[in-house]
Write an enzyme that holds these catalytic residues in place. Structure first.
Site, PDB file in Angstrom:
ATOM      1  N   HIS A 183       0.761  -1.318  -0.152  1.00  0.00           N
ATOM      2  CA  HIS A 183      -0.192  -0.021  -0.038  1.00  0.00           C
ATOM      3  C   HIS A 183       0.772   1.317   0.345  1.00  0.00           C
ATOM      4  O   HIS A 183       0.479   2.135   0.602  1.00  0.00           O
ATOM      5  CB  HIS A 183      -0.927   0.169   1.101  1.00  0.00           C
ATOM      6  CG  HIS A 183      -1.674  -1.089   1.518  1.00  0.00           C
ATOM      7  ND1 HIS A 183      -2.927  -1.409   1.060  1.00  0.00           N
ATOM      8  CD2 HIS A 183      -1.195  -2.423   2.113  1.00  0.00           C
ATOM      9  CE1 HIS A 183      -3.324  -2.863   1.591  1.00  0.00           C
ATOM     10  NE2 HIS A 183      -2.193  -3.451   1.951  1.00  0.00           N
TER      11      HIS A 183
ATOM     12  N   SER B 112      14.917  22.123 -15.057  1.00  0.00           N
ATOM     13  CA  SER B 112      13.829  22.632 -15.302  1.00  0.00           C
ATOM     14  C   SER B 112      14.113  24.040 -16.126  1.00  0.00           C
ATOM     15  O   SER B 112      15.202  24.757 -15.385  1.00  0.00           O
ATOM     16  CB  SER B 112      13.103  22.958 -14.042  1.00  0.00           C
ATOM     17  OG  SER B 112      12.450  24.367 -14.167  1.00  0.00           O
TER      18      SER B 112
ATOM     19  N   LYS C 287      15.967  22.226 -10.064  1.00  0.00           N
ATOM     20  CA  LYS C 287      15.497  20.846 -10.464  1.00  0.00           C
ATOM     21  C   LYS C 287      16.372  19.816 -11.122  1.00  0.00           C
ATOM     22  O   LYS C 287      17.364  20.130 -11.778  1.00  0.00           O
ATOM     23  CB  LYS C 287      14.395  20.965 -11.447  1.00  0.00           C
ATOM     24  CG  LYS C 287      13.195  21.808 -10.545  1.00  0.00           C
ATOM     25  CD  LYS C 287      12.077  20.934  -9.805  1.00  0.00           C
ATOM     26  CE  LYS C 287      11.246  20.142 -10.673  1.00  0.00           C
ATOM     27  NZ  LYS C 287      10.262  19.565  -9.996  1.00  0.00           N
TER      28      LYS C 287
ATOM     29  N   GLU D 232      10.011   8.855 -16.430  1.00  0.00           N
ATOM     30  CA  GLU D 232       8.435   9.319 -16.506  1.00  0.00           C
ATOM     31  C   GLU D 232       7.921   9.047 -18.151  1.00  0.00           C
ATOM     32  O   GLU D 232       6.897   8.482 -18.189  1.00  0.00           O
ATOM     33  CB  GLU D 232       8.364  10.887 -16.373  1.00  0.00           C
ATOM     34  CG  GLU D 232       8.456  11.492 -15.075  1.00  0.00           C
ATOM     35  CD  GLU D 232       8.963  12.912 -14.990  1.00  0.00           C
ATOM     36  OE1 GLU D 232       7.933  13.608 -15.121  1.00  0.00           O
ATOM     37  OE2 GLU D 232      10.093  13.301 -14.703  1.00  0.00           O
TER      38      GLU D 232
END
Ligand code: ARG
Length: 464
Positions: A157, A278, A284, A291
């Protein structure tokens, strides 16, 4: 002018929009190698069975080699008016060889031609994907062996469940990938029958030798039913299903990379080679490749459902709908191949922060099961009761805002007077993982042995 390949009964050319919707050359030109290989096998068989003369067969075969060279060099001019790869090749062949080129299509139809070409293409793709999955497994096994004993939180979970080792986690993926390879292997074995010679749908009156063409093209045998041969695309569906499942596996690992490289987990670092910045936030480091693996999985799954929908309403035998089988398969294979390469790159690039993993491994009372197991083992308590007692130990730690390892023996005895000193030992994460020696469990010795088993089996494969 009507189509020069099939226009005998036609008087005028197709409407522009008819040509546009009908043509597949834009994408099926990717089948050129398979198309020429299959045509060469077919014409050699036609000569061996006396259906065409040796002289014509030689000229056709040499002409096909020339066409292949022209396509490879980029000199070939593809024509949309000629619809597809089959007629583009044959039309050029007739320019090179003359009227004898027209004998190539004896005892054959584009229906069995495309069925054989596409099977050959998918078979090659499956072999290439298998090699790529193997490379990813090898990269993961290497890291797993190195970190067989690196303790980290194990999750259910997405909550801390029980400590595991990083090596164990990586080997889980290796197992998943092994089953992916099994699925591709199974699909390959089933698809490896030659539909060539089924002709349009009913077979042919010529004395062809389908065993011979099957053998020449590396198939195990010819397909047994001509209608089935030109009708089904289950080999593509099975391959897409295997691609979709494999991509789903990669996507799950990609998701973990995304989570684990972020500051809240901080378990993994990707180097500059696999991170992006970024344009506005200078701090970043984004895991874009992970992704994108996660995102591209949607396309692969879409290709499977797309082809299932194309096929589900089709009566036997061939229908032109089936021309829609190729783009999804090409895209899915290319996408999965790219995802595998990216995952292998990330697997080799990533550095685990083992100190951080270790520090998080005990979070969320993750060794609570070990206390319950102690109560069962040492006091002979039924597990359900031990679970309850341990729940009270956890509640005590929680009320004080500390972890289980901060509790003293007196604390434990306040809950259950029969606790003994060695109960404190099981609270540590190292003891916890070391105790899980059941087959397939996370004990570092187990993990090291599994990593070694995998290392050997992948090396043997390479040697084989
Ligand atoms: N381009 C076609 C396809 O991909 C080849 C088969 C065409 N057959 C036909 N009867 N029109 O399906």
């Amino acid at each position: 002018m009507s189509n020069k390949m099939w226009g005998g009964r036609f008087e005028s050319a197709p409407d522009a929009i008819m040509e546009e919707i009908n043509a597949s050359i834009e994408f099926d030109k990717d089948l050129f190698r398979q198309d020429i290989t299959a045509s060469k096998a077919h014409v050699a068989m036609l000569a061996a069975t006396g259906i065409v003369s040796d002289g014509d067969a030689k000229a056709i075969s040499a002409g096909l080699d020339q066409v292949l060279g022209e396509i490879e060099s980029g000199a070939f001019k593809f024509s949309r008016a000629l619809e597809d790869i089959h007629m583009n090749v044959e039309s050029r062949l007739s320019e090179i060889v003359g009227p004898a080129a027209g004998r190539l299509h004896t005892a054959r139809s584009r229906n069995d031609q495309v069925a054989v070409d596409f099977r050959l293409w998918v078979r090659d793709a499956v072999d290439a994907l298998d090699a790529q999955i193997r490379d990813l497994q090898a990269a993961l096994v290497e890291t797993a062996a190195e970190h067989a004993g690196a303790v980290m939180p194990g999750f259910t979970h997405l909550q801390p469940a029980q400590p595991v080792t990083f090596g164990h986690h990586l080997l889980a993926l290796v197992e998943m990938l092994a089953r992916d390879r099994g699925r591709f292997r199974d699909a390959r074995a089933r698809m490896n029958e030659s539909p060539l010679g089924a002709a349009a749908l009913a077979g042919t009156s010529f004395p062809i030798d389908r065993e011979r063409t099957a053998r020449a093209l590396g198939f195990d045998r010819p397909t047994a039913n001509s209608l089935d041969s030109v009708s089904d695309r289950d080999f593509a569906l099975e391959t897409l299903a295997a691609c979709a499942i494999c991509a789903t596996h990669l996507s799950r690992f990609a998701e973990e990379i995304v989570l684990w490289t972020g500051p809240f987990f901080g378990f993994l670092k990707l180097s500059d080679k696999f991170s992006t910045g970024s344009s506005i936030m200078p701090q970043k480091r984004n895991p874009d490749a992970a992704e994108l693996v996660r995102g591209k999985t949607g396309r692969v799954i879409g290709a499977l459902s797309g082809l299932l929908v194309v096929m589900k309403g089709l009566p036997l035998a061939y229908s032109k709908d089936m021309q829609e089988d190729k783009e999804g398969v090409f895209d899915a294979v290319q996408t999965l191949s790219l995802c595998l390469a990216a995952m292998t790159g990330m697997a080799r690039d990533m550095t685990p922060d083992v100190a951080r993993m270790r520090a998080s491994a005990g979070a969320g009372y993750s060794t609570a099961t070990d206390i319950a197991d102690w109560l069962v083992r040492r006091l002979g308590m039924p597990f359900r009761e031990a679970h309850h007692v341990t729940g009270r130990v956890v509640a005590l730690a929680s009320s004080r805002g500390v972890g289980l390892e901060a509790l003293t023996l007196d604390d434990l005895r306040g809950v259950e007077p029969r606790f003994e000193r060695d109960a404190l030992d099981v609270l540590g994460v190292d003891k916890s993982v070391a105790s899980r020696t059941s087959y397939g469990g996370t004990a570092p010795a187990n993990v090291a042995a599994q990593a070694e088993r995998w290392r050997k089996s992948l090396a043997d494969e390479r040697g084989a």
